[in-house]
Scaffold this motif. Structure first.
Motif, PDB file in Angstrom:
ATOM      1  N   GLY A   9       0.519  -1.257   0.000  1.00  0.00           N
ATOM      2  CA  GLY A   9       0.122  -0.057  -0.029  1.00  0.00           C
ATOM      3  C   GLY A   9       0.701   1.288  -0.170  1.00  0.00           C
ATOM      4  N   VAL A  10       2.166   1.139  -0.290  1.00  0.00           N
ATOM      5  CA  VAL A  10       2.779   2.436  -0.202  1.00  0.00           C
ATOM      6  C   VAL A  10       2.664   3.482  -1.490  1.00  0.00           C
ATOM      7  N   GLY A  11       2.013   2.779  -2.628  1.00  0.00           N
ATOM      8  CA  GLY A  11       1.882   3.659  -3.399  1.00  0.00           C
ATOM      9  C   GLY A  11       1.816   3.062  -5.038  1.00  0.00           C
ATOM     10  N   GLN A  12       1.764   3.704  -6.163  1.00  0.00           N
ATOM     11  CA  GLN A  12       1.681   3.168  -7.449  1.00  0.00           C
ATOM     12  C   GLN A  12       2.888   2.239  -7.775  1.00  0.00           C
ATOM     13  N   ALA A  13       2.871   1.460  -8.837  1.00  0.00           N
ATOM     14  CA  ALA A  13       4.092   0.785  -9.285  1.00  0.00           C
ATOM     15  C   ALA A  13       5.047   2.031  -9.659  1.00  0.00           C
ATOM     16  N   ASN A  14       6.484   1.757  -9.529  1.00  0.00           N
ATOM     17  CA  ASN A  14       7.367   2.803  -9.615  1.00  0.00           C
ATOM     18  C   ASN A  14       7.224   3.315 -11.282  1.00  0.00           C
ATOM     19  N   PHE A  15       7.118   2.462 -12.273  1.00  0.00           N
ATOM     20  CA  PHE A  15       7.073   2.975 -13.597  1.00  0.00           C
ATOM     21  C   PHE A  15       6.100   2.547 -14.303  1.00  0.00           C
ATOM     22  N   HIS A  16       5.201   3.249 -15.388  1.00  0.00           N
ATOM     23  CA  HIS A  16       4.527   2.825 -16.010  1.00  0.00           C
ATOM     24  C   HIS A  16       4.383   3.389 -17.571  1.00  0.00           C
ATOM     25  N   VAL A  17       4.007   2.467 -18.425  1.00  0.00           N
ATOM     26  CA  VAL A  17       3.771   2.498 -19.786  1.00  0.00           C
ATOM     27  C   VAL A  17       2.519   2.615 -19.921  1.00  0.00           C
ATOM     28  N   ASP A  18       1.811   3.780 -20.378  1.00  0.00           N
ATOM     29  CA  ASP A  18       0.209   3.608 -20.158  1.00  0.00           C
ATOM     30  C   ASP A  18      -0.308   3.745 -21.825  1.00  0.00           C
ATOM     31  N   ALA A  19      -1.156   2.880 -22.149  1.00  0.00           N
ATOM     32  CA  ALA A  19      -1.895   3.062 -23.318  1.00  0.00           C
ATOM     33  C   ALA A  19      -3.148   3.986 -23.377  1.00  0.00           C
ATOM     34  N   CYS A  20      -3.700   4.151 -21.985  1.00  0.00           N
ATOM     35  CA  CYS A  20      -4.579   5.228 -21.815  1.00  0.00           C
ATOM     36  C   CYS A  20      -4.665   5.660 -20.489  1.00  0.00           C
ATOM     37  N   ARG A  21      -4.759   6.808 -20.165  1.00  0.00           N
ATOM     38  CA  ARG A  21      -5.148   7.365 -18.730  1.00  0.00           C
ATOM     39  C   ARG A  21      -6.249   8.430 -19.006  1.00  0.00           C
ATOM     40  N   TRP A  22      -7.541   7.687 -19.083  1.00  0.00           N
ATOM     41  CA  TRP A  22      -8.686   8.709 -19.114  1.00  0.00           C
ATOM     42  C   TRP A  22      -8.465   9.810 -20.217  1.00  0.00           C
ATOM     43  N   ASP A  23      -7.825   9.340 -21.487  1.00  0.00           N
ATOM     44  CA  ASP A  23      -7.354  10.142 -22.579  1.00  0.00           C
ATOM     45  C   ASP A  23      -7.642   9.517 -23.828  1.00  0.00           C
ATOM     46  N   ARG A  24      -8.499   8.429 -24.062  1.00  0.00           N
ATOM     47  CA  ARG A  24      -8.782   7.748 -25.236  1.00  0.00           C
ATOM     48  C   ARG A  24      -7.587   7.447 -25.888  1.00  0.00           C
ATOM     49  N   GLY A  25      -6.574   6.788 -25.373  1.00  0.00           N
ATOM     50  CA  GLY A  25      -5.599   6.262 -26.188  1.00  0.00           C
ATOM     51  C   GLY A  25      -4.050   7.379 -26.271  1.00  0.00           C
ATOM     52  N   VAL A  26      -3.916   7.948 -25.596  1.00  0.00           N
ATOM     53  CA  VAL A  26      -2.457   8.677 -25.480  1.00  0.00           C
ATOM     54  C   VAL A  26      -1.405   7.736 -24.920  1.00  0.00           C
ATOM     55  N   LEU A  27      -0.443   7.618 -25.623  1.00  0.00           N
ATOM     56  CA  LEU A  27       0.587   6.821 -25.046  1.00  0.00           C
ATOM     57  C   LEU A  27       1.421   7.742 -23.919  1.00  0.00           C
ATOM     58  N   GLY A  28       1.759   7.098 -22.740  1.00  0.00           N
ATOM     59  CA  GLY A  28       2.325   7.930 -22.013  1.00  0.00           C
ATOM     60  C   GLY A  28       3.137   7.162 -20.970  1.00  0.00           C
ATOM     61  N   LEU A  29       4.475   7.860 -20.395  1.00  0.00           N
ATOM     62  CA  LEU A  29       5.118   7.183 -19.315  1.00  0.00           C
ATOM     63  C   LEU A  29       5.075   8.142 -18.125  1.00  0.00           C
ATOM     64  N   ARG A  30       5.201   7.295 -16.840  1.00  0.00           N
ATOM     65  CA  ARG A  30       4.954   7.942 -15.504  1.00  0.00           C
ATOM     66  C   ARG A  30       5.678   7.180 -14.702  1.00  0.00           C
ATOM     67  N   GLY A  31       6.158   7.921 -13.626  1.00  0.00           N
ATOM     68  CA  GLY A  31       6.802   7.033 -12.453  1.00  0.00           C
ATOM     69  C   GLY A  31       6.930   7.807 -10.883  1.00  0.00           C
TER      70      GLY A  31
END
Length: 259
Positions: free
Chosen positions: A139-161
């Motif tokens: 429960g400490v937080g999100q996974a440390n790094f993501h390659v997102d195929a969508c994040r409430w944006d209908r298919g925008v490729l993204g990276l977040r950490g």
């Protein structure tokens, strides 16, 4: 000393300097040469090399032709829920915890490729295509790094950490790469130092198929881990349920440790 002797002495010194320079060059090259930790080689099954399949039923993860041999297609159908802690979300993942993991202080270079095929559907919630997952689900937080195929944006490729001290709702670092184009390969390169301290960093480059060069899209400095945790790599087709089948294709996973 005769001129001939002086010239001979200079020649010997020049040869000695060249030999020394050559030896130093080889030494530095050996020091800087990264160690290959893992290279994907899917010859007969998605589990080749130590991957673990997390899917509702057999056949969701399959081999398909790639550019450099076989690739892996990860597919979900409506109802593919309650898989490895997914709850009401739908998942078909390759778990790399047994083959690709890093701890506090590790540096790595890594490359991998993703293609979103014709049957890729992003939905309009969240959709993770790959991730460095933290090693403990406490429960400490999100996974440390993501390659997102969508994040409430209908298919925008993204990276977040995220790193130590992160707010779940706001990534410590992120990049939006534009709307996904189906059928094209996206080649990613990373250079990172994994630590919960300020000395961490995460650099990322992406090259879209048919482009002539990679472009740097991340240059984060700061924590990349949570305290007392590591990370492991996952290839994913993991998303909120949205009532439609969807797929992601992965290939060419290469991991190097440089320190």
């Amino acid at each position: 000393m005769a001129i001939e002797d002086q010239l001979a002495d200079l020649e010997r010194r020049a040869v000695a300097l060249l030999n020394t320079a050559s030896a130093l060059e080889k030494r530095f090259a050996a020091m800087e040469k990264p160690k290959v930790l893992f290279a994907s080689d899917w010859k007969t099954s998605p589990t080749d090399g130590g991957w673990g399949v997390q899917a509702k039923v057999p056949g969701r993860a399959t081999l398909v032709p790639g550019r450099y041999g076989n690739a892996v297609r990860l597919h979900t159908e409506p109802g593919d829920t309650n898989i490895a802690g997914s709850g009401l979300s739908e998942r078909c993942d390759l778990d790399g915890s047994g083959v690709i993991s890093f701890r506090e202080g590790d540096e790595m270079r890594m490359e991998h490729s993703i293609m979103f095929p014709i049957d890729f559907v992003p939905g309009n919630g969240w959709y993770v295509a790959a991730a460095f997952h933290n090693s403990s689900n406490d429960g400490v937080g999100q996974a440390n790094f993501h390659v997102d195929a969508c994040r409430w944006d209908r298919g925008v490729l993204g990276l977040r950490g995220y790193g130590e001290g992160s707010n779940w709702d706001y990534p410590d670092y992120e990049a939006k790469l534009g709307h996904i184009v189906r059928g094209l390969w996206y080649d990613f390169r990373y250079y990172a130092r994994w630590t919960h301290k300020q000395g961490g960093f995460f650099n990322a480059w992406v090259k879209v198929e048919n482009d002539d060069f990679s472009r740097q899209v991340l240059a984060h400095k700061g924590p990349t881990l949570y305290k007392d945790q590591g990370v492991y790599w996952k290839l994913s087709c993991y998303h909120e349920a949205f009532g439609k089948p969807t797929s992601v294709v992965h290939e060419r996973v290469i991991v190097l440790r440089v320190a």
